[in-house]
Design a protein around this motif. Sequence first.
Motif, mmCIF file in Angstrom:
data_model
loop_
_atom_site.group_PDB
_atom_site.id
_atom_site.type_symbol
_atom_site.label_atom_id
_atom_site.label_comp_id
_atom_site.label_asym_id
_atom_site.label_seq_id
_atom_site.Cartn_x
_atom_site.Cartn_y
_atom_site.Cartn_z
ATOM 1 N N PRO A 124 0.819 -1.220 0.000
ATOM 2 C CA PRO A 124 0.000 0.000 0.000
ATOM 3 C C PRO A 124 0.852 1.270 0.000
ATOM 4 C CG PRO A 124 0.036 -0.966 2.198
ATOM 5 C CD PRO A 124 0.772 -1.927 1.300
ATOM 6 N N LEU A 125 0.562 2.154 -0.950
ATOM 7 C CA LEU A 125 1.281 3.425 -1.078
ATOM 8 C C LEU A 125 0.288 4.573 -0.939
ATOM 9 C CD1 LEU A 125 3.788 5.160 -1.864
ATOM 10 C CD2 LEU A 125 3.072 4.872 -4.251
ATOM 11 N N LEU A 126 0.517 5.427 0.042
ATOM 12 C CA LEU A 126 -0.270 6.638 0.238
ATOM 13 C C LEU A 126 0.446 7.763 -0.498
ATOM 14 C CD1 LEU A 126 -2.707 7.945 1.696
ATOM 15 C CD2 LEU A 126 -1.199 8.322 3.661
ATOM 16 N N LEU A 127 -0.140 8.236 -1.600
ATOM 17 C CA LEU A 127 0.522 9.179 -2.497
ATOM 18 C C LEU A 127 -0.201 10.526 -2.459
ATOM 19 C CD1 LEU A 127 2.673 9.750 -4.651
ATOM 20 C CD2 LEU A 127 1.107 8.752 -6.356
ATOM 21 N N PHE A 128 0.461 11.526 -1.874
ATOM 22 C CA PHE A 128 -0.147 12.837 -1.668
ATOM 23 C C PHE A 128 0.034 13.743 -2.884
ATOM 24 C CE2 PHE A 128 0.783 11.345 2.627
ATOM 25 C CZ PHE A 128 -0.372 11.672 3.312
ATOM 26 N N PRO A 129 -0.924 14.642 -3.120
ATOM 27 C CA PRO A 129 -0.761 15.634 -4.193
ATOM 28 C C PRO A 129 0.139 16.787 -3.756
ATOM 29 C CG PRO A 129 -2.865 15.973 -3.096
ATOM 30 C CD PRO A 129 -2.243 14.741 -2.465
ATOM 31 N N LYS A 131 -5.881 13.365 11.361
ATOM 32 C CA LYS A 131 -6.750 12.374 12.009
ATOM 33 C C LYS A 131 -7.545 11.594 10.980
ATOM 34 C CE LYS A 131 -8.940 12.685 15.746
ATOM 35 N NZ LYS A 131 -9.934 13.047 16.782
ATOM 36 N N MET A 132 -8.006 12.282 9.935
ATOM 37 C CA MET A 132 -8.739 11.599 8.882
ATOM 38 C C MET A 132 -7.860 10.547 8.215
ATOM 39 S SD MET A 132 -9.135 11.322 5.362
ATOM 40 C CE MET A 132 -8.137 12.707 4.854
ATOM 41 N N LEU A 133 -6.608 10.904 7.905
ATOM 42 C CA LEU A 133 -5.694 9.947 7.294
ATOM 43 C C LEU A 133 -5.489 8.736 8.199
ATOM 44 C CD1 LEU A 133 -2.955 12.446 6.038
ATOM 45 C CD2 LEU A 133 -4.598 11.240 4.595
ATOM 46 N N ALA A 134 -5.243 9.002 9.479
ATOM 47 C CA ALA A 134 -4.915 7.932 10.428
ATOM 48 C C ALA A 134 -6.119 7.061 10.767
ATOM 49 C CB ALA A 134 -4.323 8.529 11.698
ATOM 50 N N GLU A 135 -7.300 7.659 10.815
ATOM 51 C CA GLU A 135 -8.473 6.931 11.296
ATOM 52 C C GLU A 135 -9.405 6.447 10.192
ATOM 53 O OE1 GLU A 135 -10.433 9.433 14.128
ATOM 54 O OE2 GLU A 135 -8.683 9.527 15.477
ATOM 55 N N GLU A 136 -9.337 7.060 9.017
ATOM 56 C CA GLU A 136 -10.269 6.705 7.944
ATOM 57 C C GLU A 136 -9.598 6.038 6.746
ATOM 58 O OE1 GLU A 136 -12.991 9.991 7.034
ATOM 59 O OE2 GLU A 136 -12.529 10.843 9.008
ATOM 60 N N ILE A 137 -8.402 6.481 6.382
ATOM 61 C CA ILE A 137 -7.739 5.926 5.198
ATOM 62 C C ILE A 137 -6.744 4.834 5.555
ATOM 63 C CG2 ILE A 137 -6.193 6.451 3.268
ATOM 64 C CD1 ILE A 137 -7.556 9.104 2.954
ATOM 65 N N LEU A 138 -5.906 5.063 6.557
ATOM 66 C CA LEU A 138 -4.906 4.060 6.929
ATOM 67 C C LEU A 138 -5.525 2.695 7.245
ATOM 68 C CD1 LEU A 138 -1.977 3.258 7.608
ATOM 69 C CD2 LEU A 138 -2.373 4.144 9.913
ATOM 70 N N GLN A 164 -4.662 -0.890 5.301
ATOM 71 C CA GLN A 164 -4.175 -2.074 6.004
ATOM 72 C C GLN A 164 -5.095 -3.268 5.783
ATOM 73 O OE1 GLN A 164 -4.168 -0.056 9.798
ATOM 74 N NE2 GLN A 164 -1.929 0.003 9.880
ATOM 75 N N GLU A 165 -6.388 -3.025 5.849
ATOM 76 C CA GLU A 165 -7.353 -4.119 5.689
ATOM 77 C C GLU A 165 -7.347 -4.663 4.266
ATOM 78 O OE1 GLU A 165 -12.164 -4.976 6.128
ATOM 79 O OE2 GLU A 165 -11.321 -3.057 6.797
ATOM 80 N N GLU A 166 -7.301 -3.772 3.283
ATOM 81 C CA GLU A 166 -7.396 -4.218 1.886
ATOM 82 C C GLU A 166 -6.138 -4.925 1.400
ATOM 83 O OE1 GLU A 166 -10.563 -0.834 0.249
ATOM 84 O OE2 GLU A 166 -8.480 -0.816 -0.461
ATOM 85 N N THR A 167 -4.982 -4.614 1.979
ATOM 86 C CA THR A 167 -3.735 -5.211 1.511
ATOM 87 C C THR A 167 -3.158 -6.236 2.474
ATOM 88 O OG1 THR A 167 -2.358 -3.481 2.520
ATOM 89 C CG2 THR A 167 -3.170 -3.087 0.267
ATOM 90 N N GLY A 168 -3.634 -6.227 3.720
ATOM 91 C CA GLY A 168 -3.095 -7.136 4.719
ATOM 92 C C GLY A 168 -1.711 -6.743 5.204
ATOM 93 N N ILE A 169 -1.314 -5.495 4.961
ATOM 94 C CA ILE A 169 0.016 -5.003 5.361
ATOM 95 C C ILE A 169 -0.170 -3.880 6.367
ATOM 96 C CG2 ILE A 169 2.109 -3.832 4.549
ATOM 97 C CD1 ILE A 169 1.736 -5.367 1.905
#
Length: 235
Positions: free
Chosen positions: A28-33, A92-99, A103-108
């Motif tokens: 999983p890669l979190l890629l910011f604009p 908080k949104m990144l940590a609680e909603e996206i992260l 993790q769940e979708e990739t298992g990592i």
Amino acid sequence: MTENYYKWHSPNLGKEFEMLVFGDSGFPLLLFPTSMGRYYESKDRGLIDAIRWFIEEGRIKVYCPDSVDADSWYNKNIAPQHRAYNHTCYDKMLAEEILPRMQEETGISRIAAAGCSFGGFHAANFAFRYPDKVSYLFSLSGIFDIKFRLDGYYDDNIYFNNPADFVPDNQHADLWRMGIILGVADNDVTRPQNEQLSGILAAKNISHWLDIRPDTMHDWPVWREMLPHYLSLIK
């Protein structure tokens, strides 16, 4: 290449939020604009095409969130303490909603974070704030000292979102387990900040690579070369 669009009401931001996700599986890669960029910027600027092979081969799954820079660091119409607070809501949104979704979708459990220019700030800030959740940081011409956008104001929200300030004091053990690349063009306005952060990391004996690309500028062509190279180093 699979592309999915998501829109939801973010309780942390109190408004609708949008994101594009590329790929079906992989790291999983979190890629910011970049500054005030939108969730589709990396696609429109050819950065997604530059890393298409990794996505199609199932090596990485890319999450491209929207930004709230226009409501936070770049909003000169509100007081600087409110700019910083709005960013903490984004964090908080990144940590609680996206992260958790990543993790769940990739298992990592420990993801990668990356971004170009002001996106490099977001990637570094998130990585250094949550080293137990981020195993790779790829900053491409990023900045790491946000104080120039705050009119001399300073508080804890700024300290804890300003890597140049909080990283020297951060003793989290996982910082020494993170793969860190600070990529920057030779003729780049952000080069001094990259050299400064490299010095901070070196003083803490944190392994990293300061990758200064010769005969290049602060622009998309060098970033489209950097990111595939860096992704190839994920183990």
